[in-house]
Design a protein around this motif. Sequence first.
Motif, short mmCIF file in Angstrom:
data_model
loop_
_atom_site.label_atom_id
_atom_site.label_comp_id
_atom_site.label_asym_id
_atom_site.label_seq_id
_atom_site.Cartn_x
_atom_site.Cartn_y
_atom_site.Cartn_z
N GLY A 168 59.93 28.93 169.95
CA GLY A 168 60.22 27.61 169.41
C GLY A 168 60.39 27.64 167.90
O GLY A 168 60.19 28.67 167.26
N VAL A 169 60.75 26.50 167.36
CA VAL A 169 60.93 26.37 165.91
C VAL A 169 59.56 26.35 165.24
O VAL A 169 58.66 25.64 165.68
CB VAL A 169 61.71 25.08 165.57
N LYS A 170 59.41 27.13 164.19
CA LYS A 170 58.14 27.14 163.44
C LYS A 170 57.95 25.80 162.75
O LYS A 170 58.89 25.25 162.18
CB LYS A 170 58.16 28.28 162.43
N GLU A 171 56.73 25.28 162.82
CA GLU A 171 56.45 23.97 162.23
C GLU A 171 55.92 24.13 160.81
O GLU A 171 55.09 24.99 160.53
CB GLU A 171 55.44 23.21 163.09
N PHE A 172 56.42 23.24 159.95
CA PHE A 172 56.02 23.24 158.54
C PHE A 172 55.38 21.91 158.19
O PHE A 172 55.72 20.87 158.74
CB PHE A 172 57.22 23.51 157.64
N ILE A 173 54.44 21.96 157.24
CA ILE A 173 53.71 20.79 156.77
C ILE A 173 54.06 20.56 155.30
O ILE A 173 54.09 21.51 154.50
CB ILE A 173 52.18 21.02 156.91
N LEU A 174 54.34 19.31 154.97
CA LEU A 174 54.59 18.93 153.58
C LEU A 174 53.25 18.78 152.86
O LEU A 174 52.40 18.00 153.28
CB LEU A 174 55.36 17.61 153.54
N VAL A 175 53.07 19.55 151.82
CA VAL A 175 51.82 19.56 151.05
C VAL A 175 52.11 19.18 149.60
O VAL A 175 53.06 19.70 149.00
CB VAL A 175 51.16 20.95 151.11
N ILE A 176 51.32 18.26 149.07
CA ILE A 176 51.36 17.95 147.64
C ILE A 176 50.04 18.44 147.05
O ILE A 176 48.97 17.98 147.43
CB ILE A 176 51.49 16.43 147.39
N SER A 177 50.15 19.41 146.14
CA SER A 177 48.94 19.95 145.53
C SER A 177 48.77 19.41 144.12
O SER A 177 49.75 19.05 143.45
CB SER A 177 48.97 21.48 145.51
N MET A 178 47.53 19.35 143.67
CA MET A 178 47.21 18.83 142.34
C MET A 178 46.64 19.96 141.48
O MET A 178 45.86 20.79 141.96
CB MET A 178 46.19 17.70 142.45
N TRP A 179 47.08 19.96 140.22
CA TRP A 179 46.72 21.03 139.29
C TRP A 179 46.29 20.43 137.95
O TRP A 179 46.82 19.43 137.51
CB TRP A 179 47.93 21.95 139.06
N GLY A 180 45.33 21.08 137.32
CA GLY A 180 44.88 20.69 135.98
C GLY A 180 45.04 21.86 135.03
O GLY A 180 44.75 23.00 135.40
N SER A 181 45.50 21.57 133.83
CA SER A 181 45.69 22.63 132.84
C SER A 181 44.60 22.55 131.78
O SER A 181 44.22 21.47 131.33
CB SER A 181 47.05 22.47 132.17
N ASP A 182 44.10 23.72 131.38
CA ASP A 182 43.15 23.77 130.26
C ASP A 182 43.88 24.09 128.96
O ASP A 182 43.28 24.45 127.96
CB ASP A 182 42.04 24.79 130.53
#
Length: 72
Positions: free
Chosen positions: A1-15
């Motif tokens: 079957g078709v491989k399933e993908f998940i939409l992910v929004i990640s959060m990042w902080g810069s120092d």
Amino acid sequence: GVKEFILVISMWGSDGATDHYIGQIALQQPFSEKQCHMLIEEDMWSSSYENEYYHMKGHCFPKECAGKERCE
């Protein structure tokens, strides 16, 4: 079957030098890889930030990678 993908929004902080992973939200509706990549196209989103040290990134991860900082 078709491989399933998940939409992910990640959060990042810069120092000021390095981006540090904070966390993520993952849409629980799976998509095909093509559908997912259409959704994270930059022109599909409008962003605004009050704090220059934080930003979000969109990703398409295989379903089994959701919840992880990166997909190996």
